[in-house]
Scaffold this motif. Structure first.
Motif, PDB file in Angstrom:
ATOM      1  N   LEU A 199       2.627  11.014 -14.496  1.00 47.76           N
ATOM      2  CA  LEU A 199       1.255  10.554 -14.658  1.00 47.76           C
ATOM      3  C   LEU A 199       1.115   9.088 -14.261  1.00 47.76           C
ATOM      4  CD1 LEU A 199       0.194  12.285 -18.000  1.00 47.76           C
ATOM      5  CD2 LEU A 199      -0.555  12.845 -15.678  1.00 47.76           C
ATOM      6  N   TRP A 200       2.128   8.297 -14.602  1.00 47.28           N
ATOM      7  CA  TRP A 200       2.111   6.880 -14.211  1.00 47.28           C
ATOM      8  C   TRP A 200       2.041   6.761 -12.692  1.00 47.28           C
ATOM      9  CZ3 TRP A 200       5.255   3.949 -11.090  1.00 47.28           C
ATOM     10  CH2 TRP A 200       5.084   2.553 -11.171  1.00 47.28           C
ATOM     11  N   PHE A 201       2.831   7.561 -11.983  1.00 45.60           N
ATOM     12  CA  PHE A 201       2.860   7.479 -10.523  1.00 45.60           C
ATOM     13  C   PHE A 201       1.546   7.959  -9.920  1.00 45.60           C
ATOM     14  CE2 PHE A 201       4.121   9.247  -6.307  1.00 45.60           C
ATOM     15  CZ  PHE A 201       4.420   8.037  -5.707  1.00 45.60           C
ATOM     16  N   VAL A 202       0.970   9.006 -10.466  1.00 49.49           N
ATOM     17  CA  VAL A 202      -0.313   9.501  -9.974  1.00 49.49           C
ATOM     18  C   VAL A 202      -1.377   8.415 -10.113  1.00 49.49           C
ATOM     19  CG1 VAL A 202      -2.190  11.137 -10.417  1.00 49.49           C
ATOM     20  CG2 VAL A 202       0.179  11.936 -10.360  1.00 49.49           C
ATOM     21  N   PHE A 203      -1.359   7.700 -11.228  1.00 48.85           N
ATOM     22  CA  PHE A 203      -2.311   6.602 -11.429  1.00 48.85           C
ATOM     23  C   PHE A 203      -2.117   5.524 -10.365  1.00 48.85           C
ATOM     24  CE2 PHE A 203      -3.163   2.376 -13.221  1.00 48.85           C
ATOM     25  CZ  PHE A 203      -4.521   2.504 -13.494  1.00 48.85           C
ATOM     26  N   GLN A 204      -0.862   5.212 -10.032  1.00 51.02           N
ATOM     27  CA  GLN A 204      -0.602   4.211  -9.002  1.00 51.02           C
ATOM     28  C   GLN A 204      -1.136   4.673  -7.649  1.00 51.02           C
ATOM     29  OE1 GLN A 204       0.673   1.316 -10.241  1.00 51.02           O
ATOM     30  NE2 GLN A 204       0.678   2.490 -12.147  1.00 51.02           N
ATOM     31  N   LEU A 205      -0.972   5.974  -7.352  1.00 49.46           N
ATOM     32  CA  LEU A 205      -1.451   6.504  -6.077  1.00 49.46           C
ATOM     33  C   LEU A 205      -2.972   6.381  -5.960  1.00 49.46           C
ATOM     34  CD1 LEU A 205       0.678   9.740  -5.521  1.00 49.46           C
ATOM     35  CD2 LEU A 205       0.759   7.625  -4.183  1.00 49.46           C
ATOM     36  N   PHE A 206      -3.679   6.820  -6.988  1.00 47.61           N
ATOM     37  CA  PHE A 206      -5.132   6.746  -6.955  1.00 47.61           C
ATOM     38  C   PHE A 206      -5.607   5.300  -6.851  1.00 47.61           C
ATOM     39  CE2 PHE A 206      -5.130  11.128  -8.651  1.00 47.61           C
ATOM     40  CZ  PHE A 206      -6.091  11.680  -7.817  1.00 47.61           C
ATOM     41  N   SER A 207      -5.005   4.428  -7.640  1.00 52.32           N
ATOM     42  CA  SER A 207      -5.390   3.020  -7.606  1.00 52.32           C
ATOM     43  C   SER A 207      -5.032   2.386  -6.273  1.00 52.32           C
ATOM     44  CB  SER A 207      -4.714   2.260  -8.753  1.00 52.32           C
ATOM     45  OG  SER A 207      -5.071   2.800  -9.997  1.00 52.32           O
ATOM     46  N   GLY A 208      -3.865   2.784  -5.729  1.00 53.10           N
ATOM     47  CA  GLY A 208      -3.437   2.239  -4.452  1.00 53.10           C
ATOM     48  C   GLY A 208      -4.353   2.635  -3.313  1.00 53.10           C
ATOM     49  N   SER A 210      -7.444   3.354  -3.517  1.00 53.64           N
ATOM     50  CA  SER A 210      -8.746   2.709  -3.666  1.00 53.64           C
ATOM     51  C   SER A 210      -8.706   1.244  -3.268  1.00 53.64           C
ATOM     52  CB  SER A 210      -9.238   2.836  -5.111  1.00 53.64           C
ATOM     53  OG  SER A 210      -8.416   2.092  -6.000  1.00 53.64           O
ATOM     54  N   SER A 211      -7.531   0.614  -3.378  1.00 55.92           N
ATOM     55  CA  SER A 211      -7.440  -0.813  -3.074  1.00 55.92           C
ATOM     56  C   SER A 211      -6.762  -1.096  -1.743  1.00 55.92           C
ATOM     57  CB  SER A 211      -6.666  -1.531  -4.184  1.00 55.92           C
ATOM     58  OG  SER A 211      -5.333  -1.064  -4.255  1.00 55.92           O
ATOM     59  N   LEU A 212      -5.938  -0.122  -1.255  1.00 49.30           N
ATOM     60  CA  LEU A 212      -5.169  -0.276  -0.028  1.00 49.30           C
ATOM     61  C   LEU A 212      -4.368  -1.567  -0.062  1.00 49.30           C
ATOM     62  CD1 LEU A 212      -7.618   1.186   2.652  1.00 49.30           C
ATOM     63  CD2 LEU A 212      -5.561   2.223   1.677  1.00 49.30           C
ATOM     64  N   GLY A 213      -4.557  -2.471   0.908  1.00 47.18           N
ATOM     65  CA  GLY A 213      -3.714  -3.655   0.976  1.00 47.18           C
ATOM     66  C   GLY A 213      -4.033  -4.727  -0.024  1.00 47.18           C
ATOM     67  N   ASN A 214      -5.185  -4.648  -0.671  1.00 52.90           N
ATOM     68  CA  ASN A 214      -5.575  -5.720  -1.584  1.00 52.90           C
ATOM     69  C   ASN A 214      -4.882  -5.576  -2.918  1.00 52.90           C
ATOM     70  OD1 ASN A 214      -7.540  -7.012   0.122  1.00 52.90           O
ATOM     71  ND2 ASN A 214      -8.787  -5.176  -0.144  1.00 52.90           N
ATOM     72  N   ALA A 215      -4.705  -6.704  -3.605  1.00 51.45           N
ATOM     73  CA  ALA A 215      -4.146  -6.698  -4.954  1.00 51.45           C
ATOM     74  C   ALA A 215      -5.299  -6.507  -5.919  1.00 51.45           C
ATOM     75  CB  ALA A 215      -3.404  -8.002  -5.233  1.00 51.45           C
ATOM     76  N   GLN A 216      -5.700  -5.249  -6.124  1.00 54.48           N
ATOM     77  CA  GLN A 216      -6.876  -4.955  -6.940  1.00 54.48           C
ATOM     78  C   GLN A 216      -6.653  -5.404  -8.371  1.00 54.48           C
ATOM     79  OE1 GLN A 216      -7.747  -0.809  -7.238  1.00 54.48           O
ATOM     80  NE2 GLN A 216      -9.650  -1.114  -8.339  1.00 54.48           N
ATOM     81  N   GLY A 217      -7.562  -6.260  -8.857  1.00 50.54           N
ATOM     82  CA  GLY A 217      -7.441  -6.717 -10.227  1.00 50.54           C
ATOM     83  C   GLY A 217      -6.146  -7.463 -10.474  1.00 50.54           C
ATOM     84  N   GLY A 218      -5.553  -8.026  -9.399  1.00 51.28           N
ATOM     85  CA  GLY A 218      -4.301  -8.747  -9.546  1.00 51.28           C
ATOM     86  C   GLY A 218      -3.083  -7.842  -9.535  1.00 51.28           C
ATOM     87  N   VAL A 219      -3.237  -6.546  -9.197  1.00 52.68           N
ATOM     88  CA  VAL A 219      -2.124  -5.602  -9.226  1.00 52.68           C
ATOM     89  C   VAL A 219      -1.803  -5.145  -7.807  1.00 52.68           C
ATOM     90  CG1 VAL A 219      -1.287  -3.405 -10.109  1.00 52.68           C
ATOM     91  CG2 VAL A 219      -2.797  -4.816 -11.515  1.00 52.68           C
ATOM     92  N   ALA A 220      -0.546  -5.301  -7.397  1.00 48.88           N
ATOM     93  CA  ALA A 220      -0.110  -4.879  -6.064  1.00 48.88           C
ATOM     94  C   ALA A 220       0.384  -3.440  -6.149  1.00 48.88           C
ATOM     95  CB  ALA A 220       0.984  -5.812  -5.549  1.00 48.88           C
ATOM     96  N   PHE A 221      -0.541  -2.483  -6.048  1.00 46.84           N
ATOM     97  CA  PHE A 221      -0.179  -1.084  -6.221  1.00 46.84           C
ATOM     98  C   PHE A 221       0.739  -0.582  -5.115  1.00 46.84           C
ATOM     99  CE2 PHE A 221      -4.134  -1.277  -8.738  1.00 46.84           C
ATOM    100  CZ  PHE A 221      -3.667  -0.736  -9.926  1.00 46.84           C
ATOM    101  N   ALA A 222       0.620  -1.148  -3.912  1.00 45.10           N
ATOM    102  CA  ALA A 222       1.496  -0.731  -2.820  1.00 45.10           C
ATOM    103  C   ALA A 222       2.954  -1.008  -3.157  1.00 45.10           C
ATOM    104  CB  ALA A 222       1.106  -1.451  -1.529  1.00 45.10           C
ATOM    105  N   ALA A 223       3.209  -2.133  -3.832  1.00 50.42           N
ATOM    106  CA  ALA A 223       4.578  -2.458  -4.248  1.00 50.42           C
ATOM    107  C   ALA A 223       5.072  -1.474  -5.295  1.00 50.42           C
ATOM    108  CB  ALA A 223       4.631  -3.887  -4.782  1.00 50.42           C
ATOM    109  N   HIS A 224       4.195  -1.075  -6.217  1.00 52.11           N
ATOM    110  CA  HIS A 224       4.576  -0.098  -7.228  1.00 52.11           C
ATOM    111  C   HIS A 224       4.961   1.228  -6.584  1.00 52.11           C
ATOM    112  CE1 HIS A 224       2.042  -2.195 -10.613  1.00 52.11           C
ATOM    113  NE2 HIS A 224       2.911  -2.996 -10.023  1.00 52.11           N
ATOM    114  N   ILE A 225       4.131   1.678  -5.648  1.00 50.08           N
ATOM    115  CA  ILE A 225       4.386   2.962  -4.997  1.00 50.08           C
ATOM    116  C   ILE A 225       5.653   2.896  -4.157  1.00 50.08           C
ATOM    117  CG2 ILE A 225       3.475   4.605  -3.306  1.00 50.08           C
ATOM    118  CD1 ILE A 225       0.640   3.710  -4.241  1.00 50.08           C
ATOM    119  N   GLY A 226       5.797   1.830  -3.378  1.00 47.69           N
ATOM    120  CA  GLY A 226       6.988   1.683  -2.545  1.00 47.69           C
ATOM    121  C   GLY A 226       8.262   1.584  -3.358  1.00 47.69           C
TER     122      GLY A 226
END
Length: 258
Positions: A199-208, A210-226
């Motif tokens: 579930l944690w990973f699914v949340f990162q995917l959806f958030s990632g 939606s934000s793509l390259g940007n650090a949405q809300g200060g969170v680098a979701f691409a780094a989390h997924i990678g």
């Protein structure tokens, strides 16, 4: 959202001192060098900046106003500071820096819960290398997404989240059915790691997405997924030749961390 607070450590046979050292080092940097997140000059000197990574050059900029493309909210952002080390090394220095007390608390909590199991399975040295490699993969993922999907290449990235995401990915691969104690709102229950981390990973995917390259809300979701994907894929390589210990009887099924 599920919030992990402990897991099953009955099979642990070694003291995870590398995991403890990593936690202590993160806290030391945050308290001593970052002054609890207030030392902006240090933060903007040693964070990883995609523009610096892709050019290989240290970049110094003036203070500016940044507008979030999603919310329209504006922030005063300090300029990039001189980096006294080769910029490629910021992949690693940024792994030991955090933006706030809440940021470091969440990261260290996850590392404390899940890191000891991996260190127990693959050993001290392999665990350290695994942690740094997945952190590097996380940073590269953030750089790639930022540069290819319209992100701001001058926004610094910092935090242990990428490397810790690698730990979570490795944990899910090796221990998918292990019971994890989680808090759901004010309810404490137990679920398999497949549920908690899935579930944690699914949340990162959806958030990632939606934000793509940007650090949405200060969170680098691409780094989390990678980091997560690299940990999931690489852990079997690091576990080659290691022994899977049978569980032992220990008083208390769970190790509580809060």
């Amino acid at each position: 959202m599920l919030f992990p607070i402990g897991d099953d450590n009955r099979d642990r046979r070694i003291t995870p001192f590398i995991n403890y050292i990593l936690i202590a080092l993160n806290i030391f940097v945050f308290v001593y060098y970052q002054s609890l997140g207030t030392n902006q000059e240090f933060i903007y000197a040693y964070s990883m900046v995609p523009a610096e990574i892709i050019t290989g050059k240290d970049i110094v900029t003036d203070d500016r106003v940044y507008e979030d493309k999603l919310t329209g909210e504006k922030f005063n952002v300090p300029g990039l500071q001189p980096t006294p080390i080769p910029v490629l090394f910021t992949f690693f220095t940024s792994m030991f820096m955090h933006a706030s007390i809440a940021h470091i608390f969440g990261n260290m909590l996850f590392l404390l819960i899940f890191g000891d199991n991996l260190e127990n399975r693959i050993g001290h040295l392999r665990y350290l290398i695994f942690y740094l490699v997945t952190g590097l993969c996380a940073g590269l993922s953030q750089v790639f997404i930022t540069l290819n999907f319209g992100g701001d290449a001058f926004i610094p990235t910092l935090g242990a989240s990428g490397a810790i995401s690698g730990v979570l990915g490795g944990y899910l691969m090796l221990f998918p059915t292990r019971r994890v104690r989680v808090m759901i709102f004010y309810i404490i229950t137990e679920v398999p790691a497949l549920v908690a981390l899935g579930l944690w990973f699914v949340f990162q995917l959806f958030s990632g997405f939606s934000s793509l390259g940007n650090a949405q809300g200060g969170v680098a979701f691409a780094a989390h997924i990678g980091g997560f994907v690299s940990g999931f894929l690489l852990i079997r390589l690091f576990a080659i030749g290691t022994k899977k210990w049978p569980p032992q009887v220990r008083k208390g099924f769970f190790t509580f961390v809060i």
